[in-house]
Design a protein around this motif. Structure first.
Motif, PDB file in Angstrom:
ATOM      1  N   VAL A 150     -10.502  -6.994  -3.952  1.00 48.42           N
ATOM      2  CA  VAL A 150      -9.155  -6.421  -3.880  1.00 48.42           C
ATOM      3  C   VAL A 150      -8.271  -7.010  -4.970  1.00 48.42           C
ATOM      4  N   ASN A 185      -8.929  -5.448  -8.185  1.00 47.69           N
ATOM      5  CA  ASN A 185      -8.914  -3.994  -8.241  1.00 47.69           C
ATOM      6  C   ASN A 185     -10.290  -3.377  -8.372  1.00 47.69           C
ATOM      7  N   TYR A 202     -17.675  -1.560  -3.488  1.00 47.83           N
ATOM      8  CA  TYR A 202     -17.678  -2.681  -2.552  1.00 47.83           C
ATOM      9  C   TYR A 202     -19.028  -2.914  -1.904  1.00 47.83           C
ATOM     10  N   GLN A 204       0.818  -1.205   0.000  1.00 49.14           N
ATOM     11  CA  GLN A 204       0.000   0.000   0.000  1.00 49.14           C
ATOM     12  C   GLN A 204       0.862   1.269   0.000  1.00 49.14           C
ATOM     13  N   THR A 244      -0.718   0.236  -3.991  1.00 48.90           N
ATOM     14  CA  THR A 244      -1.824  -0.699  -4.193  1.00 48.90           C
ATOM     15  C   THR A 244      -1.655  -1.884  -3.256  1.00 48.90           C
ATOM     16  N   TRP A 245      -2.786  -2.472  -2.861  1.00 50.90           N
ATOM     17  CA  TRP A 245      -2.704  -3.628  -1.969  1.00 50.90           C
ATOM     18  C   TRP A 245      -2.214  -4.847  -2.727  1.00 50.90           C
ATOM     19  N   TRP A 246      -2.612  -4.904  -3.968  1.00 50.70           N
ATOM     20  CA  TRP A 246      -2.317  -6.120  -4.706  1.00 50.70           C
ATOM     21  C   TRP A 246      -1.946  -5.780  -6.133  1.00 50.70           C
TER      22      TRP A 246
END
Ligand code: HEM
Ligand SMILES: Nc1ncnc2c1ncn2[C@@H]1O[C@H](COP(=O)(O)OP(=O)(O)OP(=O)(O)O)[C@@H](O)[C@H]1O
Ligand SMILES: Nc1ncnc2c1ncn2[C@@H]1O[C@H](COP(=O)(O)OP(=O)(O)OP(=O)(O)O)[C@@H](O)[C@H]1O
Ligand SMILES: [Mg+2]
Ligand SMILES: [Mg+2]
Lengths: 242, 216, 218, 218, 216
Positions: free
Chosen positions: D115, D118, D124, A114, A119-121
């Motif tokens: 997540v 994206n 959500y 993050q 970004t988280w992923w």
């Protein structure tokens, strides 16, 4: 007296029982030293700020996640070739630990991503192959749970572990090919120039050692539990039938 | 032809039978008896090579056994003839006409297996034995849901098989009217097995410290 | 062995699960995706290769449990295990029959569905080629998974869970081939990898599957 | 009836096809799509709502044949048909149990998978809401399809074929709700339609399913 | 209690039995006999209300029937007790202890149904009848794969059921040792039904021009 003596459940229980207190102590010591050193006695990185400290959890967990699978592979092979029950149970015991390590690596990675990548992923090869590893762990554990007869379960999961390992390596390569990554290359190799600076390096080593010990301790503990569970099942079955 | 010696077998990881032994010579029929749950099915599967024995020895001719169990191995969507021809082709056995005749299936030749009654299905399952061309038959309750006439057909088939030098190992609860030796399994019940009164020694106190009985 | 293959083919066609249905599922899936992601053509044409490959994979997956489960339930598998045919051959014949009833029709219909998803022109031949090379691997990997789960009552979802990660390399190289083909890039490497995987899987996995079957039968 | 519901729950959890596996399948599907279509984030975020909905639908679909098939095979369905409980109630209880073991876990895990794909931030809550409202419809429609195909050996693919077109309206309104939500547009209409479909399906389809079962049993 | 009058029934669109009639009074047992494939299963399913009769009348008490067929309706993943309790709850019948005792299942209480032997499964399937609390039992070959002792248990259960005012309609090939009337189905075989020697008049020449037998 060969090393296979220890593959006898009775013998294993005796030896591991004697060893465990020492292992627990050593694990706690190393982990505490490593983490405290890493978190409180190293400075912040000039680019990453204090987030760099996640490395002390992330890297050891990631390493152990992979090595746990390796250990399961070895144990599965031993079971298939020599049919020592302890090794089958050890493989079974290691799986949830490996799964947890994978989860820790994924979670710490996401938390780190993050601030670092915004970004988280991301579908980076290394991250992605880790996700696949996670799926392999899930499938392996689900198969153990789904089969009732213990020896059958041990055999089938061993076959799965071996075939799965080949495909896991293949996936790793395929994923590399499919996308170029954001993630750091290996930077712990000793002969590389761009090693992490020593300030981070030594506590990291201690942390890794701590995680290795933690893994060994947990595998011992869980294998003992599995053996006892197995005995309990046998007893209960007889009790019911009598 | 088939020699079984000091055989122990287990089901679900639990010993069921212990020390079973017998010899089956060509032309002989051996009938297994024993109450429900003694382990007849388990024994027959072990002898047929479908599961490994816990201990003991099984001496059988290579590729000499034909096994018929509670389930018949029939395909509901294939006709009687197609079912038989398939098994005949797999085993490389004799042609199927003889088998159809022996079990009175000629009139049902082109019926789909799913449209057979329980007894007709069973007859088809037994006819399969004839097309395997195997000398040793291993049968688990072969006469379930057969009427008297069909039981007689079956007995005739077994007699003809034995006259031709074959032999049969049959688990059954009813009287087939065959000339046969009978082996009662009751004395071979494993210690601590289902229904046994005296429990075996507790698992946490095995006599030999290196032998953990949870892992038999 | 050939008999077994033919029987499985016949059953596949007769038992209400034959050619038509695998196709129909593939078709419906491809039709559903535009409902899910919206109908813009240039957009669809970008995801087309991936969706077609994922669709093929799922159509395959849905019919996997048929490979051994029925034979297990009605006792045929016990009988085959004591029959004078190697179990490795049995698994290979069954996987092959699965491919002919499921994979092959997919290969044939894929171009048609490509039209629905606006697949770019040059990608068609690569689509067919990659599916033709890749689907046998799907059937053989699937047969291995089916052999692992055959004893379990309705192990359908467990089967998916075990098999899908194994499908990942095939999927990556397959979809990559089509994507590169669509953009006019060279496709040699992914195609070679795909072929390599298929060959290795077809040659080796029947042994693993037979081992798993033997364990499950006892 | 409550007993039946509880039994089906217990069986769903025990029979190796419980909570975990429905989830796992959903997870795997969502993981596979990027392999198929490529990893670009802005791109993934556009197709995310559609993929999540299609994934939920497929996860549901794979476990449908469990609803009646096992009970049919072991004779329970015959016995239930002559038991002092209305067959409509039986189908409703079974559909509900299916939803609790399959649909509900999907609703709970969807944000996490968002997540991975994206999914844009505002989407959500709509994702969860639309899935929570829409998945019961999937289970009840599926139960109807399962009742139609229950007599057929391994009618899995036929079942998919029958059920998927029936799923289309639910899918359209569900995915539309999330897409609009993601773009900040008003979602009232699709959401109302979705709720309407769910209510109607839950109220009426058990009768159709019971009728189909009665026919299949004789 | 149960009156069947001039009943015809069909399977797979083909008439199987024709003109069957009988009366079953409280306390009575009626045994159906007939060779394999005559139509016993079809008749019992029709009487149980699982398929509609082609012609004739069935007078049965509303919600008075309990049916047990070739398949037992057991869940492999549930224990013996759970299986019984489920059916007891569905039928609102009596508690299960009595049933467990009657079929000697007490020792197997907490075993999963999939780990029972063939005969033990069958005993559990029969125990289910006791927990339905229904007066009329309709049983299709109930003693398949039971040993002698278990058959005796079953006969006792039927006797006790009849003594309490219940009745039973049983299709079987073996002798149960029950005091019962026997109905042989052979005379009721429908013309042209499977296995019949004399073919019925050709379908393209029906006597009544408005009655086409292809749509019976
Ligand atoms: C969910 C996300 C992530 C996953 C699954 C992940 C996975 C891994 C794995 C598997 C390793 C061990 C590799 C090996 O030694 O073979 C690793 C190491 C490492 N990761 Fe991550 N990672 C993630 C995110 C991140 C982020 C965001 C950063 C920071 C920018 C990061 C930095 C590192 C570093 C510095 C190492 C040590 C590299 C080495 O010396 O080998 N990771 N990670
Ligand atoms: N997983 C298990 N745990 C404990 N006992 C089991 C398990 N599986 C099977 N058994 C028991 O093993 C015994 C042997 O079963 P088997 O099917 O061989 O009996 P059988 O002699 O064929 O009986 P039947 O005449 O009823 O067919 C039975 O008592 C059964 O209950
Ligand atoms: N689709 C079909 N077409 C033609 N005949 C059929 C069809 N389905 C069933 N039959 C026949 O109907 C007859 C009645 O079958 P049923 O199962 O009622 O016999 P049964 O008396 O119960 O025999 P068993 O003692 O073997 O169980 C059988 O002869 C069977 O072959
Ligand atoms: Mg048996
Ligand atoms: Mg019958």
């Amino acid at each position: 007296m060969s090393i296979w003596e220890y593959a006898n459940p009775k013998r294993f229980m005796q030896v591991s029982g004697a060893l465990l207190p020492w292992l627990v102590g050593l694990t706690l010591l190393t982990l505490i030293v490593g983490l405290v050193w890493g978190f409180f006695f190293t400075g912040d990185d000039y680019r990453q700020g204090s987030t760099v400290k996640i490395i002390y959890l992330h890297v050891p967990a990631a390493l152990m996640a992979i090595n746990a699978w390796m250990m399961m592979l070895a144990a599965s092979l031993i079971w298939l070739v020599r049919r020592h029950h302890v090794s089958a149970l050890a493989a079974r015991a290691a799986a949830p630990i490996g799964l947890t390590m994978t989860l820790i690596a994924l979670a710490t990675g996401a938390i780190w991503g993050q601030p670092m990548w915004g970004t988280w992923w991301a579908w980076d090869p290394r991250l992605t192959s880790f996700l696949i590893l996670f799926l392999f762990y899930l499938g392996y554990i689900a198969l153990w749970e789904a089969i009732e007869t213990p020896d059958t379960a041990a055999d089938l999961t061993s076959v799965l572990c071996i075939v799965g390992s080949v495909f896991a390596v293949l996936s790793r390569y395929a994923v590399n090919f499919w996308n170029q990554g954001l993630h750091q290359g290996a930077s712990l190799s000793l002969d590389k120039e761009e090693n992490v600076s020593d300030v981070f390096f030594f506590p990291l080593l201690v942390c890794i050692a701590g995680f290795v010990l933690l893994f060994v301790t947990l595998v011992f503990l869980r294998t003992r539990t599995e053996i006892r569970q197995r005995r309990l099942d046998a007893l209960e079955a007889r009790e019911r039938l009598a | 032809m088939l020699t079984v010696d000091a055989l122990s077998c287990a089901r679900g990881g639990l010993a069921v039978l212990h020390g079973v032994g017998f010899v089956l010579n060509p032309g002989e029929v051996l009938i297994l008896r024993g109450p429900n749950g003694i382990g007849k099915t388990t024994l027959l599967r072990t002898v047929a090579g479908l599961q490994p024995p816990v201990a003991g020895r099984i001496d059988a001719p290579a590729e000499g056994l034909a096994y018929a169990a509670h389930a018949d191995g029939l395909k509901a969507q294939m006709t009687v003839v197609e079912n038989l021809e398939f098994w005949s082709a797999i085993f490389g056995g004799p042609p199927i006409d003889e088998a159809l005749r022996a079990f009175d299936l000629v009139g049902l030749r082109s019926r789909l297996a799913q449209n057979l009654s329980a007894g007709q299905k069973r007859r088809l399952g037994l006819a399969r034995l004839l097309v395997t061309g195997r000398p040793v038959w291993i049968l688990d309750e072969p006469t379930v849901s057969l009427d008297r006439a069909s039981v007689a057909l079956f007995a005739d088939a077994v007699r003809a098989h034995c006259a031709a030098g074959g032999s049969a190992l049959i688990a059954t609860h009813i009287d087939l009217g065959l000339q046969a030796e009978v082996l009662d399994l009751t004395p071979f019940r494993a210690e601590g097995a289902p229904g046994e009164a005296s429990p075996r020694p507790r698992a946490d106190a095995p006599t030999d410290p290196f032998d953990d009985e949870a892992f038999l | 062995m050939i008999r077994l293959f033919l029987r499985d083919l016949a059953l596949g066609v007769r038992a209400g699960g034959g050619f038509g249905l695998g196709l129909a599922f593939f078709l419906i899936l491809v039709v559903l995706v535009p409902f899910g992601v919206g109908p813009e053509p240039q957009f669809l044409s970008r995801i087309a290769p991936g969706i077609l490959w994922v669709g093929a994979l799922l159509a395959c997956l849905l019919s996997l449990d048929r490979i051994f489960q029925l034979d297990f339930e009605d006792g045929s598998l016990d009988l085959l295990a004591v029959a004078p045919v190697p179990l490795e051959g049995v698994t290979a014949a069954k996987a092959l029959a699965h491919w002919v009833t499921t994979g092959l029709p997919l290969v044939l219909i894929a171009p048609l569905l490509g039209v629905l998803l606006n697949l770019p022109g040059p990608a068609y031949s690569y689509m067919i080629l990659s599916l033709a090379i890749g689907t046998p691997a799907l059937s053989f990997i699937g047969a291995f998974g089916a052999a692992l789960t055959v004893g379990l009552k309705r192990g359908g979802l467990l089967l998916s869970l075990l098999v899908l990660p194994l499908y990942v390399p095939t999927l990556i190289f397959g979809a990559e081939t089509v994507r590169r083909g669509a953009e006019g890039l060279p496709v040699g490497t992914p195609l070679a990898m795909l072929a390599g995987i298929s060959l290795a899987v077809v040659a080796l996995l029947p042994f693993a599957a037979a081992a798993a079957l033997r364990i499950n039968l006892r």
